[in-house]
Write a protein that holds these residues in place. Sequence first.
Motif, short mmCIF file in Angstrom:
data_model
loop_
_atom_site.label_atom_id
_atom_site.label_comp_id
_atom_site.label_asym_id
_atom_site.label_seq_id
_atom_site.Cartn_x
_atom_site.Cartn_y
_atom_site.Cartn_z
N ILE A 66 8.45 -0.32 2.93
CA ILE A 66 6.94 0.04 2.85
C ILE A 66 5.77 0.75 3.45
CG2 ILE A 66 7.11 -2.66 1.26
CD1 ILE A 66 6.03 -4.09 3.80
N GLU A 67 6.80 0.83 4.47
CA GLU A 67 5.37 1.91 5.79
C GLU A 67 5.99 3.33 5.58
OE1 GLU A 67 3.95 0.85 7.94
OE2 GLU A 67 4.28 -1.29 7.65
N GLU A 68 6.44 3.67 4.63
CA GLU A 68 6.31 4.98 4.22
C GLU A 68 5.59 5.63 4.00
OE1 GLU A 68 9.78 6.52 1.57
OE2 GLU A 68 11.06 5.41 2.04
N TYR A 117 -0.23 5.40 1.92
CA TYR A 117 1.70 5.07 2.01
C TYR A 117 1.81 5.14 0.69
CZ TYR A 117 0.54 1.83 6.43
OH TYR A 117 0.11 1.45 7.23
N THR A 118 3.32 5.65 0.63
CA THR A 118 3.76 6.07 -0.61
C THR A 118 4.23 4.58 -1.63
OG1 THR A 118 5.54 7.69 0.77
CG2 THR A 118 6.05 6.92 -1.36
N HIS A 119 4.52 3.32 -1.40
CA HIS A 119 4.20 2.39 -2.74
C HIS A 119 4.02 1.78 -1.31
CE1 HIS A 119 8.52 4.56 -2.95
NE2 HIS A 119 8.48 4.44 -1.93
#
Length: 297
Positions: free
Chosen positions: A175-177, A189-191
């Motif tokens: 979730i930090e990606e 944030y990707t997600h």
Amino acid sequence: MHLLRQTLSDLAEGYKKSTRWIQKQVFEYEPEIKVHNPREIVLVCDATFYGKRKDKLSTLVFKNNITKEILLTKHIESELCADYKQLLKQLLELGYTIYSVTFDGKRGLYKVFKDFPVQMCHFHQAKTARRYITKKPRLQAGKDLKRIMYPLTETNEKNFTKKLDEWHDIYKDFIEEKSVNLETGKSYYTHQKVRSAYRSLRANLPHLFIRKKHKYFEISNTTNTLDGGTFSPLKILIKIHRGLGKSLKLKIVDDYLLNYKKKRLLSLKYFTLTLFFYEFLSYNANSSLKSNTLKIQ
């Protein structure tokens, strides 16, 4: 539920009065003023919107979950924390003692009710999470988070926190990606949606299990006592008489909420309903009019 609508002519014929006389009773009627009996209460509060969007008709309601009594109301155009604060101040000045408050988690309300135990509505918490991860999550992180959230009403704070911590240990890097927008060069944030669902649960965690910490109070874990128990019958009345002007709609609302505990429309197989609202003509006609009773099919 099918209800028959009566016209002015129908009422005039049934009560042996002229339509002009019937109409006069309607426009001259004013709801009674509520008599308060200050005591200990378990508060549930929410606002409902009704009528056409251009009318901007909404009412904020404070209800005692112990007696199911409507305590205070305010007609509003939009749901603001200032309105909640105003009714809270009025409630305390009247002499009520608040054991707890249940609301839908609207931003800013935790600050308004900071001096009281606050129960976050489980239904609205689940709704918020579903808005981010949907009913059928595609990502495994979303599926696992949904699995944790599903038994929210049956679990306790210790077990729920443990599972949420375990989920975060597994997916914290996920979730930090971050990704980079090639056009602007800005990262994001990707997600983001899965991250937002988790953060919502984490932020509201201190208020999800207040009901179980105070079992001796009749604390509701949802606002359903208002959403379904109070607002649904009100919206039926408004819908039946959708041609009414704003002032008459507000009279319906005021009279309905004032007499809610007495009426309990949905708990009855039969209930009284006249052209503009149930039994109100009989209040203003010195008993010369009798209320019509319509059957809910």
